[in-house]
Scaffold this motif. Sequence first.
Motif, PDB file in Angstrom:
ATOM      1  N   ILE A  28     -12.932 -51.801 114.997  1.00 46.55           N
ATOM      2  CA  ILE A  28     -13.643 -52.996 116.005  1.00 46.55           C
ATOM      3  C   ILE A  28     -15.215 -52.263 115.810  1.00 46.55           C
ATOM      4  N   ASP A  29     -14.774 -50.556 116.537  1.00 43.27           N
ATOM      5  CA  ASP A  29     -16.295 -49.749 116.168  1.00 43.27           C
ATOM      6  C   ASP A  29     -15.872 -48.333 116.584  1.00 43.27           C
ATOM      7  N   ARG A  30     -16.430 -47.609 116.663  1.00 45.49           N
ATOM      8  CA  ARG A  30     -16.570 -45.954 116.802  1.00 45.49           C
ATOM      9  C   ARG A  30     -15.282 -44.548 117.657  1.00 45.49           C
ATOM     10  N   GLN A  31     -14.659 -46.202 118.414  1.00 46.21           N
ATOM     11  CA  GLN A  31     -13.975 -45.482 119.168  1.00 46.21           C
ATOM     12  C   GLN A  31     -12.320 -46.581 119.262  1.00 46.21           C
ATOM     13  N   ASN A  32     -12.401 -47.819 118.134  1.00 47.36           N
ATOM     14  CA  ASN A  32     -11.440 -48.705 118.429  1.00 47.36           C
ATOM     15  C   ASN A  32     -11.286 -49.032 116.969  1.00 47.36           C
ATOM     16  N   ILE A  33      -9.957 -49.353 116.812  1.00 45.70           N
ATOM     17  CA  ILE A  33      -9.244 -50.050 116.067  1.00 45.70           C
ATOM     18  C   ILE A  33      -7.825 -51.036 116.356  1.00 45.70           C
ATOM     19  N   ARG A  34      -7.573 -52.084 115.368  1.00 48.16           N
ATOM     20  CA  ARG A  34      -6.371 -52.694 115.715  1.00 48.16           C
ATOM     21  C   ARG A  34      -6.212 -53.154 114.874  1.00 48.16           C
ATOM     22  N   ILE A  35      -4.190 -52.815 114.498  1.00 49.98           N
ATOM     23  CA  ILE A  35      -3.251 -53.153 113.686  1.00 49.98           C
ATOM     24  C   ILE A  35      -2.239 -53.808 113.560  1.00 49.98           C
ATOM     25  N   GLU A  36      -2.018 -54.196 112.510  1.00 51.43           N
ATOM     26  CA  GLU A  36      -0.978 -55.119 112.548  1.00 51.43           C
ATOM     27  C   GLU A  36      -0.142 -54.468 111.605  1.00 51.43           C
ATOM     28  N   ILE A  37       1.906 -54.907 111.967  1.00 50.91           N
ATOM     29  CA  ILE A  37       2.454 -53.673 111.482  1.00 50.91           C
ATOM     30  C   ILE A  37       3.919 -54.384 110.632  1.00 50.91           C
ATOM     31  N   TRP A  38       4.219 -54.287 109.565  1.00 50.95           N
ATOM     32  CA  TRP A  38       5.143 -54.706 108.809  1.00 50.95           C
ATOM     33  C   TRP A  38       5.928 -53.237 108.056  1.00 50.95           C
ATOM     34  N   GLU A  39       7.128 -53.734 108.784  1.00 50.96           N
ATOM     35  CA  GLU A  39       7.950 -52.273 108.738  1.00 50.96           C
ATOM     36  C   GLU A  39       9.115 -51.952 107.667  1.00 50.96           C
ATOM     37  N   ALA A  54      -1.442 -42.833 111.061  1.00 46.73           N
ATOM     38  CA  ALA A  54      -1.982 -42.619 109.905  1.00 46.73           C
ATOM     39  C   ALA A  54      -3.100 -43.759 109.307  1.00 46.73           C
ATOM     40  N   ALA A  55      -3.252 -45.592 110.373  1.00 46.15           N
ATOM     41  CA  ALA A  55      -5.065 -45.678 110.546  1.00 46.15           C
ATOM     42  C   ALA A  55      -5.474 -45.457 111.091  1.00 46.15           C
ATOM     43  N   ALA A  56      -5.037 -44.810 111.812  1.00 48.82           N
ATOM     44  CA  ALA A  56      -6.645 -43.856 112.582  1.00 48.82           C
ATOM     45  C   ALA A  56      -7.215 -42.572 111.720  1.00 48.82           C
ATOM     46  N   ALA A  57      -5.998 -42.086 110.868  1.00 48.68           N
ATOM     47  CA  ALA A  57      -6.900 -40.961 110.303  1.00 48.68           C
ATOM     48  C   ALA A  57      -7.584 -41.058 108.868  1.00 48.68           C
ATOM     49  N   VAL A  58      -7.411 -42.379 108.495  1.00 42.30           N
ATOM     50  CA  VAL A  58      -7.740 -43.053 107.548  1.00 42.30           C
ATOM     51  C   VAL A  58      -9.198 -43.303 107.468  1.00 42.30           C
ATOM     52  N   ALA A  59      -9.394 -44.230 108.441  1.00 44.92           N
ATOM     53  CA  ALA A  59     -10.453 -45.014 109.729  1.00 44.92           C
ATOM     54  C   ALA A  59     -11.360 -43.659 109.171  1.00 44.92           C
ATOM     55  N   HIS A  60     -11.161 -42.664 109.977  1.00 43.36           N
ATOM     56  CA  HIS A  60     -11.492 -41.271 110.447  1.00 43.36           C
ATOM     57  C   HIS A  60     -11.926 -40.602 108.984  1.00 43.36           C
ATOM     58  N   ARG A  61     -10.976 -40.782 108.137  1.00 41.90           N
ATOM     59  CA  ARG A  61     -11.369 -39.659 106.595  1.00 41.90           C
ATOM     60  C   ARG A  61     -13.141 -40.227 106.120  1.00 41.90           C
ATOM     61  N   LEU A  62     -12.724 -41.739 106.489  1.00 40.47           N
ATOM     62  CA  LEU A  62     -13.935 -43.227 105.341  1.00 40.47           C
ATOM     63  C   LEU A  62     -14.940 -42.880 106.236  1.00 40.47           C
ATOM     64  N   GLY A  63     -14.777 -42.301 107.507  1.00 37.29           N
ATOM     65  CA  GLY A  63     -16.361 -42.057 108.332  1.00 37.29           C
ATOM     66  C   GLY A  63     -16.239 -43.133 109.286  1.00 37.29           C
ATOM     67  N   LYS A  64     -15.415 -44.084 109.616  1.00 35.14           N
ATOM     68  CA  LYS A  64     -15.666 -45.579 110.032  1.00 35.14           C
ATOM     69  C   LYS A  64     -15.139 -45.122 111.574  1.00 35.14           C
ATOM     70  N   VAL A  65     -14.521 -44.174 112.267  1.00 36.81           N
ATOM     71  CA  VAL A  65     -14.661 -43.970 113.629  1.00 36.81           C
ATOM     72  C   VAL A  65     -14.308 -42.630 113.921  1.00 36.81           C
ATOM     73  N   ASP A  66     -14.645 -42.799 115.194  1.00 36.16           N
ATOM     74  CA  ASP A  66     -14.540 -41.185 116.021  1.00 36.16           C
ATOM     75  C   ASP A  66     -12.785 -40.180 116.041  1.00 36.16           C
ATOM     76  N   PRO A  67     -13.093 -38.928 115.752  1.00 38.53           N
ATOM     77  CA  PRO A  67     -11.786 -38.715 116.582  1.00 38.53           C
ATOM     78  C   PRO A  67     -11.079 -38.610 116.941  1.00 38.53           C
ATOM     79  N   GLU A  68     -11.558 -39.425 118.475  1.00 34.85           N
ATOM     80  CA  GLU A  68     -10.740 -39.519 119.725  1.00 34.85           C
ATOM     81  C   GLU A  68     -11.010 -41.594 119.327  1.00 34.85           C
ATOM     82  N   LEU A  69     -10.098 -41.985 119.363  1.00 36.15           N
ATOM     83  CA  LEU A  69     -10.090 -43.602 119.430  1.00 36.15           C
ATOM     84  C   LEU A  69      -9.268 -44.205 119.730  1.00 36.15           C
ATOM     85  N   THR A  70      -8.528 -45.374 120.168  1.00 37.23           N
ATOM     86  CA  THR A  70      -7.880 -46.183 120.539  1.00 37.23           C
ATOM     87  C   THR A  70      -7.117 -47.313 119.544  1.00 37.23           C
TER      88      THR A  70
END
Length: 112
Positions: A28-39, A54-70
Amino acid sequence: EIALKYGPSLETHSSFPQKTNVQFMQVIDRQNIRIEIWERGAGYTLASGSSSSAAAAVAHRLGKVDPELTVHMPGGEIQIAINPGDYAIRMTGPVNRVASGTLHPQLFDVKV
């Protein structure tokens, strides 16, 4: 809901002989992502701490989000803090009771 549409076929795709979990993420932006899950084995899931991490770590590793996010999920939100040095994750969020029950005592009579 994209997870409902694609989750079942991806979970059981021949590339994953033991099945797999599936997460769909939108930045969504540097502090927010949205996920949907199928387990795997459970199906559509409203919220998951491990999927959020996992999603937050990937987004951060790709440089898309800051290290603190929702992380926003259909079942709620969770805050994630990622240690940039070792990618250790700290989750902060509410805990909600979703069920209660009583286990029958015979479940604990294990005979080996």
